[in-house]
Write a protein that holds these residues in place. Structure first.
Motif, PDB file in Angstrom:
ATOM      1  N   LEU A  43       0.826  -1.208   0.000  1.00  0.00           N
ATOM      2  CA  LEU A  43       0.000   0.000   0.000  1.00  0.00           C
ATOM      3  C   LEU A  43       0.863   1.262   0.000  1.00  0.00           C
ATOM      4  N   MET A  44       1.966   1.231   0.729  1.00  0.00           N
ATOM      5  CA  MET A  44       2.857   2.405   0.745  1.00  0.00           C
ATOM      6  C   MET A  44       3.534   2.596  -0.609  1.00  0.00           C
ATOM      7  N   TYR A  45       3.937   1.497  -1.237  1.00  0.00           N
ATOM      8  CA  TYR A  45       4.624   1.610  -2.522  1.00  0.00           C
ATOM      9  C   TYR A  45       3.712   2.213  -3.585  1.00  0.00           C
ATOM     10  N   GLY A  46       2.434   1.866  -3.533  1.00  0.00           N
ATOM     11  CA  GLY A  46       1.499   2.355  -4.550  1.00  0.00           C
ATOM     12  C   GLY A  46       1.280   3.852  -4.528  1.00  0.00           C
ATOM     13  N   VAL A  47       1.597   4.527  -3.421  1.00  0.00           N
ATOM     14  CA  VAL A  47       1.382   5.977  -3.342  1.00  0.00           C
ATOM     15  C   VAL A  47       2.679   6.764  -3.416  1.00  0.00           C
ATOM     16  N   LEU A  48       3.804   6.096  -3.636  1.00  0.00           N
ATOM     17  CA  LEU A  48       5.064   6.833  -3.795  1.00  0.00           C
ATOM     18  C   LEU A  48       5.031   7.678  -5.066  1.00  0.00           C
ATOM     19  N   PRO A  49       5.740   8.799  -5.075  1.00  0.00           N
ATOM     20  CA  PRO A  49       5.685   9.675  -6.255  1.00  0.00           C
ATOM     21  C   PRO A  49       6.264   9.056  -7.520  1.00  0.00           C
ATOM     22  N   PRO A  53       5.834  -4.759  -2.931  1.00  0.00           N
ATOM     23  CA  PRO A  53       6.381  -3.844  -3.941  1.00  0.00           C
ATOM     24  C   PRO A  53       7.191  -4.557  -5.024  1.00  0.00           C
ATOM     25  N   THR A  54       7.981  -5.558  -4.644  1.00  0.00           N
ATOM     26  CA  THR A  54       8.778  -6.273  -5.644  1.00  0.00           C
ATOM     27  C   THR A  54       7.885  -7.030  -6.618  1.00  0.00           C
TER      28      THR A  54
END
Length: 371
Positions: free
Chosen positions: A263-269, A310-311
């Protein structure tokens, strides 16, 4: 979270993720259901159960590109309904099949398994814009992590309360309902711009299955090899410490942090390269080898968990970008096969290492070997 709201607001996306979640959860539980049936229903050994699981997994690994190619050529509904019919016959027949016949039937069922995961990935690539795709694939990876957390656990609980026949039928019914649901939704597998640009023309395989695609598939294989080995190594480490009853807690921490990481990876810029994520995943797995009891092991697997989804998300995104729309089914099938092969080989590889050495260095071998 704006990116996730935009993805889920796309017509048909939330329904697709919901229905495919049901199918994927059941598919992740099928090996456990067959294991429980062979051990409890047929009163045979775990080695015999492993043979059935291996047959099913081999079928899954070989069937991915075959079904993907059929989807590219014949269309989604035709393939889905055909595989649903096979699953109905297989799961209804499980309680009456002798062991030898069950081995062959399990292979056929794996070969013609409902392709919920690759279809979901194809649909995400077709339904989203380039700016939405990373968030969408992050959700798909989180969906996969949740299915692995829920599916086998439900089967184990069901086996404690019901007969193994009923459990097998329940898993089969969920696979069938999920497959029919995806067929009813019939999500688009090519974007409108792709169809207008002549996406029906099939390019030669050598034009897209080059060194870049092979490298991405290899990274998908490496990721799942590492992850399946980590699960077994957790149990081995805690058994050595006399704390095996805490393995479920460590695995739960692993799963929850993986969901959070996705979930955190999906909102990275901006995204990270797949090779970098896999390298970091290998590196953060190494410190787990220093943990010798369950509290420290819980802390040590947090890094591995945060980078797992994320991977896997980056691998799916890369495959969707490298594959032309007209062969995306075959490409996502190859990805599923590579990852299934990694899951199948990871545990035996670590099992051999467990037998040959003390448990704690296994994490170092697994992470460094794949990073």
């Amino acid at each position: 979270m704006t990116g996730y709201r935009q993805v889920l607001a796309l017509p048909g996306m939330a329904s697709l993720l919901g229905v495919s979640m049901l199918a994927r959860t059941a598919i992740t539980a099928d090996v456990m259901a067959l294991t429980m049936y062979v051990v409890l229903g047929l009163d045979m050994s775990y080695a015999a159960a492993g043979g059935v699981a291996a047959a099913l997994t081999a079928g899954l690994a070989l069937g991915g590109p075959l079904l993907g190619r059929l989807i590219d050529r014949r269309g989604l509904r035709t393939v889905l309904l055909g595989t649903v019919a096979v699953q109905v016959v297989f799961w209804l027949s499980v309680p009456v099949l002798p062991y030898g016949t069950l081995l062959g039937a399990a292979f056929a069922a794996g070969l013609l398994m409902v392709p919920a995961q690759p279809v979901t990935r194809q649909a995400i690539a077709a339904m989203t814009t380039a700016g939405q795709r990373r968030a969408a694939f992050a959700l798909e990876s989180v969906q996969g992590e949740l299915s692995y957390m829920v599916g086998p656990a439900v089967v184990i609980l069901g086996a404690a309360k019901m007969s193994p026949d009923v459990v097998a039928w329940g898993v089969g019914a969920a696979i069938v309902v999920g497959g029919v649901g995806i067929a009813v939704l019939n999500p688009p597998l090519r974007g409108e711009d792709e169809a207008a640009a002549g996406a029906t023309v099939r390019p030669p395989r050598r034009s897209w299955l080059g060194h870049r695609m092979i490298a991405v598939l290899a990274m998908g294989f490496g990721t799942t090899t590492l992850l399946s080995g980590v699960d077994l190594a957790i149990v081995a480490t805690l058994e050595e410490a006399g704390q095996v009853s805490w393995a479920a807690v460590v695995v739960a921490v692993f799963g929850v942090t993986s969901v959070a990481g996705g979930l955190m990876y999906g909102v990275l810029p901006r995204p990270f390269p797949t090779w970098l994520l896999l390298g970091l995943l290998g590196l953060v797995t190494v410190p787990a080898g220093l943990a010798h009891d369950w509290p420290w092991l819980c802390v040590a697997v947090i890094g591995t968990g945060l980078l797992t989804a994320p991977t896997l998300s980056a691998v799916a995104d890369a495959v969707s970008r490298l594959a032309p729309a007209s062969v995306r089914g075959e490409a996502t099938g190859l990805q599923s096969s590579a990852q299934s092969a990694g899951f199948a080989l990871g545990s035996p590889m670590v099992g051999v290492a467990i037998d040959a050495s003390v448990p704690w260095p296994l994490y170092t071998f697994d992470g460094a070997g794949e990073g």
